[in-house]
Motif scaffolding. Sequence first.
Motif, PDB file in Angstrom:
ATOM      1  N   THR A 177      50.350-110.658  -0.114  1.00  0.00           N
ATOM      2  CA  THR A 177      49.406-109.999   0.785  1.00  0.00           C
ATOM      3  C   THR A 177      48.711-111.000   1.678  1.00  0.00           C
ATOM      4  O   THR A 177      48.307-112.082   1.243  1.00  0.00           O
ATOM      5  CB  THR A 177      48.355-109.225  -0.025  1.00  0.00           C
ATOM      6  N   THR A 178      48.569-110.652   2.926  1.00  0.00           N
ATOM      7  CA  THR A 178      47.762-111.419   3.882  1.00  0.00           C
ATOM      8  C   THR A 178      46.686-110.497   4.431  1.00  0.00           C
ATOM      9  O   THR A 178      46.922-109.309   4.661  1.00  0.00           O
ATOM     10  CB  THR A 178      48.625-111.991   5.017  1.00  0.00           C
ATOM     11  N   LYS A 179      45.497-111.052   4.625  1.00  0.00           N
ATOM     12  CA  LYS A 179      44.361-110.226   5.045  1.00  0.00           C
ATOM     13  C   LYS A 179      43.721-110.803   6.306  1.00  0.00           C
ATOM     14  O   LYS A 179      43.671-112.023   6.490  1.00  0.00           O
ATOM     15  CB  LYS A 179      43.309-110.159   3.929  1.00  0.00           C
ATOM     16  N   LEU A 180      43.239-109.916   7.153  1.00  0.00           N
ATOM     17  CA  LEU A 180      42.472-110.296   8.340  1.00  0.00           C
ATOM     18  C   LEU A 180      41.055-109.760   8.199  1.00  0.00           C
ATOM     19  O   LEU A 180      40.854-108.606   7.813  1.00  0.00           O
ATOM     20  CB  LEU A 180      43.104-109.696   9.603  1.00  0.00           C
ATOM     21  N   ILE A 193      26.117-107.439  12.511  1.00  0.00           N
ATOM     22  CA  ILE A 193      27.577-107.388  12.467  1.00  0.00           C
ATOM     23  C   ILE A 193      28.036-106.928  11.093  1.00  0.00           C
ATOM     24  O   ILE A 193      27.407-107.228  10.068  1.00  0.00           O
ATOM     25  CB  ILE A 193      28.214-108.751  12.799  1.00  0.00           C
ATOM     26  N   VAL A 194      29.124-106.194  11.090  1.00  0.00           N
ATOM     27  CA  VAL A 194      29.755-105.750   9.852  1.00  0.00           C
ATOM     28  C   VAL A 194      31.198-106.252   9.877  1.00  0.00           C
ATOM     29  O   VAL A 194      31.892-106.121  10.896  1.00  0.00           O
ATOM     30  CB  VAL A 194      29.723-104.221   9.723  1.00  0.00           C
ATOM     31  N   LEU A 195      31.629-106.839   8.770  1.00  0.00           N
ATOM     32  CA  LEU A 195      33.009-107.306   8.687  1.00  0.00           C
ATOM     33  C   LEU A 195      33.923-106.138   8.349  1.00  0.00           C
ATOM     34  O   LEU A 195      33.616-105.309   7.483  1.00  0.00           O
ATOM     35  CB  LEU A 195      33.136-108.391   7.621  1.00  0.00           C
ATOM     36  N   THR A 196      35.030-106.076   9.034  1.00  0.00           N
ATOM     37  CA  THR A 196      36.060-105.096   8.729  1.00  0.00           C
ATOM     38  C   THR A 196      37.349-105.837   8.447  1.00  0.00           C
ATOM     39  O   THR A 196      37.469-107.031   8.761  1.00  0.00           O
ATOM     40  CB  THR A 196      36.225-104.094   9.887  1.00  0.00           C
ATOM     41  N   SER A 197      38.311-105.141   7.850  1.00  0.00           N
ATOM     42  CA  SER A 197      39.495-105.852   7.377  1.00  0.00           C
ATOM     43  C   SER A 197      40.756-105.037   7.541  1.00  0.00           C
ATOM     44  O   SER A 197      40.735-103.811   7.680  1.00  0.00           O
ATOM     45  CB  SER A 197      39.327-106.228   5.901  1.00  0.00           C
ATOM     46  N   ALA A 198      41.870-105.758   7.531  1.00  0.00           N
ATOM     47  CA  ALA A 198      43.205-105.171   7.470  1.00  0.00           C
ATOM     48  C   ALA A 198      44.021-106.057   6.545  1.00  0.00           C
ATOM     49  O   ALA A 198      43.785-107.268   6.454  1.00  0.00           O
ATOM     50  CB  ALA A 198      43.839-105.113   8.855  1.00  0.00           C
ATOM     51  N   ALA A 199      44.995-105.471   5.862  1.00  0.00           N
ATOM     52  CA  ALA A 199      45.822-106.247   4.937  1.00  0.00           C
ATOM     53  C   ALA A 199      47.190-105.598   4.807  1.00  0.00           C
ATOM     54  O   ALA A 199      47.333-104.375   4.924  1.00  0.00           O
ATOM     55  CB  ALA A 199      45.151-106.351   3.570  1.00  0.00           C
ATOM     56  N   CYS A 200      48.187-106.440   4.563  1.00  0.00           N
ATOM     57  CA  CYS A 200      49.545-105.944   4.343  1.00  0.00           C
ATOM     58  C   CYS A 200      50.387-107.085   3.791  1.00  0.00           C
ATOM     59  O   CYS A 200      49.917-108.219   3.675  1.00  0.00           O
ATOM     60  CB  CYS A 200      50.153-105.404   5.637  1.00  0.00           C
ATOM     61  N   ALA A 201      51.633-106.794   3.469  1.00  0.00           N
ATOM     62  CA  ALA A 201      52.559-107.846   3.035  1.00  0.00           C
ATOM     63  C   ALA A 201      52.873-108.761   4.210  1.00  0.00           C
ATOM     64  O   ALA A 201      52.921-108.326   5.365  1.00  0.00           O
ATOM     65  CB  ALA A 201      53.843-107.229   2.494  1.00  0.00           C
ATOM     66  N   ALA A 202      53.086-110.041   3.926  1.00  0.00           N
ATOM     67  CA  ALA A 202      53.301-111.024   4.986  1.00  0.00           C
ATOM     68  C   ALA A 202      54.502-110.673   5.853  1.00  0.00           C
ATOM     69  O   ALA A 202      54.450-110.795   7.083  1.00  0.00           O
ATOM     70  CB  ALA A 202      53.468-112.416   4.378  1.00  0.00           C
ATOM     71  N   ASP A 203      55.603-110.216   5.239  1.00  0.00           N
ATOM     72  CA  ASP A 203      56.779-109.910   6.056  1.00  0.00           C
ATOM     73  C   ASP A 203      56.574-108.665   6.910  1.00  0.00           C
ATOM     74  O   ASP A 203      57.135-108.557   8.008  1.00  0.00           O
ATOM     75  CB  ASP A 203      58.027-109.775   5.189  1.00  0.00           C
ATOM     76  N   GLU A 204      55.759-107.727   6.444  1.00  0.00           N
ATOM     77  CA  GLU A 204      55.430-106.554   7.260  1.00  0.00           C
ATOM     78  C   GLU A 204      54.670-106.980   8.507  1.00  0.00           C
ATOM     79  O   GLU A 204      54.904-106.453   9.601  1.00  0.00           O
ATOM     80  CB  GLU A 204      54.610-105.561   6.440  1.00  0.00           C
ATOM     81  N   LEU A 205      53.768-107.956   8.341  1.00  0.00           N
ATOM     82  CA  LEU A 205      52.967-108.416   9.475  1.00  0.00           C
ATOM     83  C   LEU A 205      53.811-109.196  10.473  1.00  0.00           C
ATOM     84  O   LEU A 205      53.763-108.945  11.681  1.00  0.00           O
ATOM     85  CB  LEU A 205      51.828-109.301   8.965  1.00  0.00           C
ATOM     86  N   THR A 206      54.591-110.147   9.980  1.00  0.00           N
ATOM     87  CA  THR A 206      55.291-111.060  10.885  1.00  0.00           C
ATOM     88  C   THR A 206      56.522-110.435  11.537  1.00  0.00           C
ATOM     89  O   THR A 206      57.055-110.983  12.495  1.00  0.00           O
ATOM     90  CB  THR A 206      55.702-112.336  10.143  1.00  0.00           C
ATOM     91  N   SER A 207      56.967-109.284  11.037  1.00  0.00           N
ATOM     92  CA  SER A 207      58.151-108.651  11.613  1.00  0.00           C
ATOM     93  C   SER A 207      57.845-107.795  12.828  1.00  0.00           C
ATOM     94  O   SER A 207      58.756-107.409  13.558  1.00  0.00           O
ATOM     95  CB  SER A 207      58.848-107.786  10.552  1.00  0.00           C
ATOM     96  N   SER A 208      56.564-107.506  13.074  1.00  0.00           N
ATOM     97  CA  SER A 208      56.224-106.600  14.182  1.00  0.00           C
ATOM     98  C   SER A 208      54.857-106.945  14.751  1.00  0.00           C
ATOM     99  O   SER A 208      53.831-106.737  14.091  1.00  0.00           O
ATOM    100  CB  SER A 208      56.235-105.139  13.704  1.00  0.00           C
ATOM    101  N   LEU A 209      54.840-107.462  15.987  1.00  0.00           N
ATOM    102  CA  LEU A 209      53.571-107.729  16.654  1.00  0.00           C
ATOM    103  C   LEU A 209      52.840-106.428  16.958  1.00  0.00           C
ATOM    104  O   LEU A 209      51.608-106.370  16.948  1.00  0.00           O
ATOM    105  CB  LEU A 209      53.807-108.528  17.935  1.00  0.00           C
ATOM    106  N   SER A 210      53.596-105.374  17.232  1.00  0.00           N
ATOM    107  CA  SER A 210      53.007-104.061  17.445  1.00  0.00           C
ATOM    108  C   SER A 210      52.245-103.607  16.210  1.00  0.00           C
ATOM    109  O   SER A 210      51.125-103.092  16.303  1.00  0.00           O
ATOM    110  CB  SER A 210      54.108-103.044  17.781  1.00  0.00           C
ATOM    111  N   ARG A 211      52.828-103.808  15.044  1.00  0.00           N
ATOM    112  CA  ARG A 211      52.184-103.439  13.788  1.00  0.00           C
ATOM    113  C   ARG A 211      50.918-104.248  13.577  1.00  0.00           C
ATOM    114  O   ARG A 211      49.882-103.716  13.167  1.00  0.00           O
ATOM    115  CB  ARG A 211      53.160-103.673  12.628  1.00  0.00           C
ATOM    116  N   ALA A 212      50.966-105.543  13.857  1.00  0.00           N
ATOM    117  CA  ALA A 212      49.794-106.397  13.681  1.00  0.00           C
ATOM    118  C   ALA A 212      48.637-105.925  14.553  1.00  0.00           C
ATOM    119  O   ALA A 212      47.493-105.789  14.083  1.00  0.00           O
ATOM    120  CB  ALA A 212      50.148-107.846  14.013  1.00  0.00           C
ATOM    121  N   ALA A 213      48.901-105.674  15.846  1.00  0.00           N
ATOM    122  CA  ALA A 213      47.845-105.231  16.756  1.00  0.00           C
ATOM    123  C   ALA A 213      47.333-103.850  16.374  1.00  0.00           C
ATOM    124  O   ALA A 213      46.139-103.558  16.525  1.00  0.00           O
ATOM    125  CB  ALA A 213      48.361-105.233  18.190  1.00  0.00           C
ATOM    126  N   ALA A 214      48.216-102.978  15.883  1.00  0.00           N
ATOM    127  CA  ALA A 214      47.791-101.641  15.471  1.00  0.00           C
ATOM    128  C   ALA A 214      46.830-101.708  14.290  1.00  0.00           C
ATOM    129  O   ALA A 214      45.864-100.937  14.217  1.00  0.00           O
ATOM    130  CB  ALA A 214      49.013-100.797  15.112  1.00  0.00           C
TER     131      ALA A 214
END
Length: 444
Positions: free
Chosen positions: A287-290, A314-335
């Motif tokens: 898992t990788t988190k932003l 300010i409030v921190l918000t987050s997104a997380a997914c598997a590393a290969d899910e993130l790096t395989s699609s820039l569209s997915r990352a921005a979404a």
Amino acid sequence: MTRGQEAAMAGVAVLGVKRGEPTLVSPASETKSGLYYLSNLDQNIAVIVQTVYFFPVAAAGAGAGVDIGAGEVLRESLSRVLVHYYPLAGRLAVGEEGKLIVDCTGEGAVFVDAVAGCELADVGGDVTGTDSGVLGELVYTVTKFKCGGFVLGLAMNHCMFDGVAAMQFVSSWAEITRSPSPSPPLSLPPSLDRSVLRPRHPPLIQFPHHEFAQIDDDSSPFFSGAGDPILHRSFHFTPNSISRIKSLVSGDELGEFGDRRPTTFEALAGFVWSARTAAVGIPAASTTKLLFAVDGRPRFTSPPLPEGYSGNAIVLTSAACAADELTSSLSRAAAMVRAAAEKVDDAYMRSAVDYIEAAAAATGGRPRRPSLASTLLITAWSRLPFAAADFGWGPPSAYGPAALPEREVALFLSAGGGGVRVLLGLPAAAMAEFELLVDEVIVD
């Protein structure tokens, strides 16, 4: 190699900074005493933030401070602005509940005059590309250089200000410095009452707050602190480069972003998160988190925050997914960046305040801070009005952080003309990989 680069490589000895004795600058008139409340949004972000502002010889030779020196001018005006921002003249303490509070003693802020044994140009024109060891010598001080220019270095605890409030303070200090009146009214007085963000009783936690969740499969040596020393680099994304990244997001064959064109932050944050995840070698299934901060000032509605609110909103918000899910699609990352930002509304932010309250109660008052395991934390300063730091010598010629507060942080700064400069730190091998990925999207 430029003289600035040589200075950065050689370290602080090149600057030859000689500091005067630290002094305390107290408010110019009597201020309130007693204990000052810090909200839960202040509690979980108590790190020191260091910034520097460069004023070259041409600016320093005109306006306020010609006769008695910039240091004395800024010292005197600081005492006047502290009347309005009196908690800054107090001392942090731990209250009965185990939380941070401010004891408003009026003792004052630390102030140091210093002299450098070189010219301002030796530090370099791009402060985001200068070694933090060099810039660190310029913090807590007003440092005068041989050329006649000077640098103002500030260090403030994030529990006192977020970026918006910090720039409001700097702008107010500059406004008072420029004024011939000994006690001018501020164009935007600070709203110091932080009790407007007190938690509800009992706490009402209506949303999951994954920003605090610990990632257990932290298998990259970067996040454990192991491996090579961290190198810091600054990357300039021009408007053309940002347009290219937006096109890559929108044109991704997976098409996960949708029809609405990505914003600059969505596209650039998605790209940096994805490229950094690949560069540090997070395994595909891990898992990788932003994490990133959302300014609550326009989003708090019931009730809204007062104008000039001078705390952390300010409030921190987050997104997380598997590393290969993130790096395989820039569209997915921005979404995922967009979805993380869009969930932050009044109800979500008040739920976050209550979550921190409940977590603190379970740990004897100790604040629960977001986990940084396998995480990138993006702090966006690109919209902060640093040019408002005009103390009478004109806006600073350069400005920026003296250091990043954590190894997991990436900082977005305005590069002028619609560009964005991204500052982050990585081990040498990971930095080389990140640079290759950046080169693929950079457009001259």
